[in-house]
Write an enzyme that holds these catalytic residues in place. Structure first.
Site, mmCIF file in Angstrom:
data_model
loop_
_atom_site.group_PDB
_atom_site.id
_atom_site.type_symbol
_atom_site.label_atom_id
_atom_site.label_comp_id
_atom_site.label_asym_id
_atom_site.label_seq_id
_atom_site.Cartn_x
_atom_site.Cartn_y
_atom_site.Cartn_z
ATOM 1 N NE ARG A 62 15.138 4.357 8.597
ATOM 2 C CZ ARG A 62 15.571 5.612 8.457
ATOM 3 N NH1 ARG A 62 14.803 6.520 7.882
ATOM 4 N NH2 ARG A 62 16.765 5.939 8.895
ATOM 5 C CG HIS A 66 13.874 5.221 13.390
ATOM 6 N ND1 HIS A 66 14.418 6.230 12.631
ATOM 7 C CD2 HIS A 66 14.576 4.098 13.074
ATOM 8 C CE1 HIS A 66 15.409 5.735 11.888
ATOM 9 N NE2 HIS A 66 15.510 4.447 12.123
ATOM 10 C CG ASN A 94 13.972 9.980 13.392
ATOM 11 O OD1 ASN A 94 14.044 8.831 12.924
ATOM 12 N ND2 ASN A 94 13.765 10.213 14.682
ATOM 13 C CG HIS A 193 17.435 -2.577 5.695
ATOM 14 N ND1 HIS A 193 18.696 -2.100 5.970
ATOM 15 C CD2 HIS A 193 16.591 -1.844 6.462
ATOM 16 C CE1 HIS A 193 18.617 -1.123 6.882
ATOM 17 N NE2 HIS A 193 17.354 -0.963 7.203
HETATM 18 C C1 HEM Z 1 20.471 -2.889 11.944
HETATM 19 C C2 HEM Z 1 20.652 -1.583 11.950
HETATM 20 C C3 HEM Z 1 19.963 -0.656 10.975
HETATM 21 C C4 HEM Z 1 20.556 0.366 10.323
HETATM 22 C C5 HEM Z 1 22.004 0.797 10.435
HETATM 23 C C6 HEM Z 1 19.548 0.970 9.479
HETATM 24 C C7 HEM Z 1 19.755 2.063 8.673
HETATM 25 C C8 HEM Z 1 18.868 2.515 7.717
HETATM 26 C C9 HEM Z 1 19.122 3.590 6.800
HETATM 27 C C10 HEM Z 1 20.395 4.422 6.743
HETATM 28 C C11 HEM Z 1 18.041 3.697 5.989
HETATM 29 C C12 HEM Z 1 17.847 4.679 4.831
HETATM 30 C C13 HEM Z 1 17.252 5.977 5.308
HETATM 31 C C14 HEM Z 1 17.293 7.025 4.224
HETATM 32 O O1 HEM Z 1 18.023 6.872 3.244
HETATM 33 O O2 HEM Z 1 16.583 8.052 4.374
HETATM 34 C C15 HEM Z 1 17.096 2.708 6.401
HETATM 35 C C16 HEM Z 1 15.891 2.480 5.808
HETATM 36 C C17 HEM Z 1 14.975 1.568 6.267
HETATM 37 N N1 HEM Z 1 15.080 0.822 7.418
HETATM 38 FE FE1 HEM Z 1 16.726 0.528 8.501
HETATM 39 N N2 HEM Z 1 18.381 0.282 9.633
HETATM 40 C C18 HEM Z 1 18.571 -0.709 10.554
HETATM 41 C C19 HEM Z 1 17.630 -1.587 11.038
HETATM 42 C C20 HEM Z 1 16.309 -1.562 10.680
HETATM 43 C C21 HEM Z 1 15.262 -2.280 11.358
HETATM 44 C C22 HEM Z 1 15.448 -3.134 12.612
HETATM 45 C C23 HEM Z 1 14.112 -2.017 10.689
HETATM 46 C C24 HEM Z 1 12.727 -2.485 10.986
HETATM 47 C C25 HEM Z 1 12.436 -3.559 11.692
HETATM 48 C C26 HEM Z 1 14.459 -1.156 9.578
HETATM 49 C C27 HEM Z 1 13.601 -0.736 8.602
HETATM 50 C C28 HEM Z 1 13.942 0.086 7.545
HETATM 51 C C29 HEM Z 1 13.099 0.310 6.400
HETATM 52 C C30 HEM Z 1 11.796 -0.409 6.121
HETATM 53 C C31 HEM Z 1 13.725 1.270 5.599
HETATM 54 C C32 HEM Z 1 13.193 1.906 4.312
HETATM 55 C C33 HEM Z 1 12.331 3.113 4.686
HETATM 56 C C34 HEM Z 1 11.679 3.827 3.520
HETATM 57 O O3 HEM Z 1 11.771 3.392 2.381
HETATM 58 O O4 HEM Z 1 11.062 4.878 3.784
HETATM 59 N N3 HEM Z 1 15.789 -0.873 9.627
HETATM 60 N N4 HEM Z 1 17.629 2.004 7.472
#
Ligand code: HEM
Ligand SMILES: *[C@@H]1O[C@H](CO)[C@@H](O)[C@H](O)[C@H]1NC(C)=O
Length: 319
Positions: A62, A66, A94, A193
């Site tokens: 992530r 970002h 973030n 995800h």
């Molecule tokens: C398509 C639009 C996307 C949205 C709206 C989105 C939104 C989010 C949100 C809200 C979270 C949770 C953050 C939290 O609760 O603190 C999250 C977690 C995450 N996102 Fe996305 N995301 C998107 C695309 C992506 C992309 C493109 C990637 C990587 C290529 C990604 C990788 C991740 C990962 C791996 C997590 C888990 C992080 C952790 O466990 O620390 N996301 N995302």
């Protein structure tokens, strides 16, 4: 004969030039003489970090997303705020959410010990991301190197360029298009995800009647640890089936209306991405291949190369 060879040589040289112009001067062997062990160092440090906490692969992945979506993959997200410098860590997407910075610091320290002032933080993040995904069972890919680190960051960019958990499909498509990534890339990259965790505050409304396209059994399960009030930061796995395995279960979840965020379920809600989601849900190899290709594309977003930027000594501050 000689004419033919020269001609051939020139067209090959031209091709090579065009290929490198497409993403600055990145090349797979960028550090092969200056830091031949960098890939081994990053891989073993990530193996250690992921063994200690599997979620770390997700957190680093992530961070890379970002980073790349805000002025390109230039390590800007890694910069700390100071009284005289505003970075990206306090941006909405973030703050109290982006994590894994200590792991990047630890890898950077090992790389510095082996090759002083040579490998950028941006490249370390790109390699660590690839290794984390692969260590949880996902694909691997060749990471072109030579990114340099930014001497600036953009709080505004971090607040405006990144999609949120409430985004609808057209917003997701246009925010990725703004970065040169098409709808297919967006849907493949969202498969990230399949690992990691999300906070209650980002899916509370979805599990409490805010969305109708949700499996009732799944909603009830999530409500057990995400109350209507309080517990904003309680965590739930983004993939209800296999949260620490990088597989195609994310898409199976979407087909069963078990996406965690509103934005996840938007990819399978009667719109343009439904057929691709269905395909990925039954064809894990197709997803893995498309994810790797899209990660390479995202990783090549406007890198600083040549004499631009710098190789930071400490990923948290400019030299
Ligand atoms: C398509 C639009 C996307 C949205 C709206 C989105 C939104 C989010 C949100 C809200 C979270 C949770 C953050 C939290 O609760 O603190 C999250 C977690 C995450 N996102 Fe996305 N995301 C998107 C695309 C992506 C992309 C493109 C990637 C990587 C290529 C990604 C990788 C991740 C990962 C791996 C997590 C888990 C992080 C952790 O466990 O620390 N996301 N995302
Ligand atoms: C909801 O998900 C559960 C698994 O969590 C599954 O057994 C059930 O069939 C799903 N219900 C519907 C209506 O799809």
């Amino acid at each position: 004969m000689a004419f033919f060879s020269i001609n051939r040589f020139l067209s090959l040289a031209l091709l090579a030039l065009l290929a490198s112009a497409a993403h600055g001067q990145l090349s797979a062997n960028f550090y092969s003489s200056t830091c031949p062990n960098v890939q081994t160092i990053v891989r073993s440090a990530m193996a250690q970090a992921v063994a200690k906490e599997p979620r770390m692969a997700a957190s680093i992945l992530r961070l890379f997303f970002h980073d790349c979506f805000v002025n390109g993959c230039d390590g800007s997200i890694l910069l700390d705020d100071t009284p005289t410098f505003t970075g990206e860590k306090s941006a909405g997407p973030n703050a109290n959410s982006a994590r894994g910075f200590e792991v990047i610091d630890a890898i950077k320290a090992k790389v510095e010990a082996a090759c002083k002032a040579t490998v950028s933080c941006a490249d370390i993040l790109a390699l660590a991301t690839r290794d984390g995904v692969n260590l949880l069972g996902g694909p691997s890919w060749t990471v072109k190197l030579g990114r340099r680190d930014a001497r600036t960051a953009s709080l505004n960019g971090a607040n405006s360029n990144l999609p949120g958990p409430g985004s609808d499909l057209s917003t997701l498509i246009s925010m990725f298009a703004a970065k040169g990534l098409n709808a297919r890339d967006m849907t493949a990259l969202s498969g990230a995800h399949t690992i990691g965790q999300g906070q209650c505050q980002f899916f509370r409304s979805r599990i409490n009647g805010g969305d109708t396209n949700i499996n009732a059994t799944f909603a009830a399960l999530r409500r057990k640890t995400c109350p209507r009030t309080g517990g904003d930061r309680n965590l739930a796995p983004l993939d209800v089936q296999t949260p620490v395995k990088f597989d195609n279960a994310y898409y199976q979840n979407l087909v069963g209306q078990r996406g965690l965020f509103h934005s996840d379920q938007e990819l399978f809600n009667g719109g343009s991405q439904d057929s691709l989601v269905k395909q990925y849900s039954t064809n894990g190899a197709k997803f893995a291949g498309d994810f790797a290709k899209a990660m390479i594309k995202m990783g090549n977003l406007s890198p600083l190369t040549g004499k631009n930027g710098e190789v930071r000594l400490n990923c948290r501050k400019i030299n």
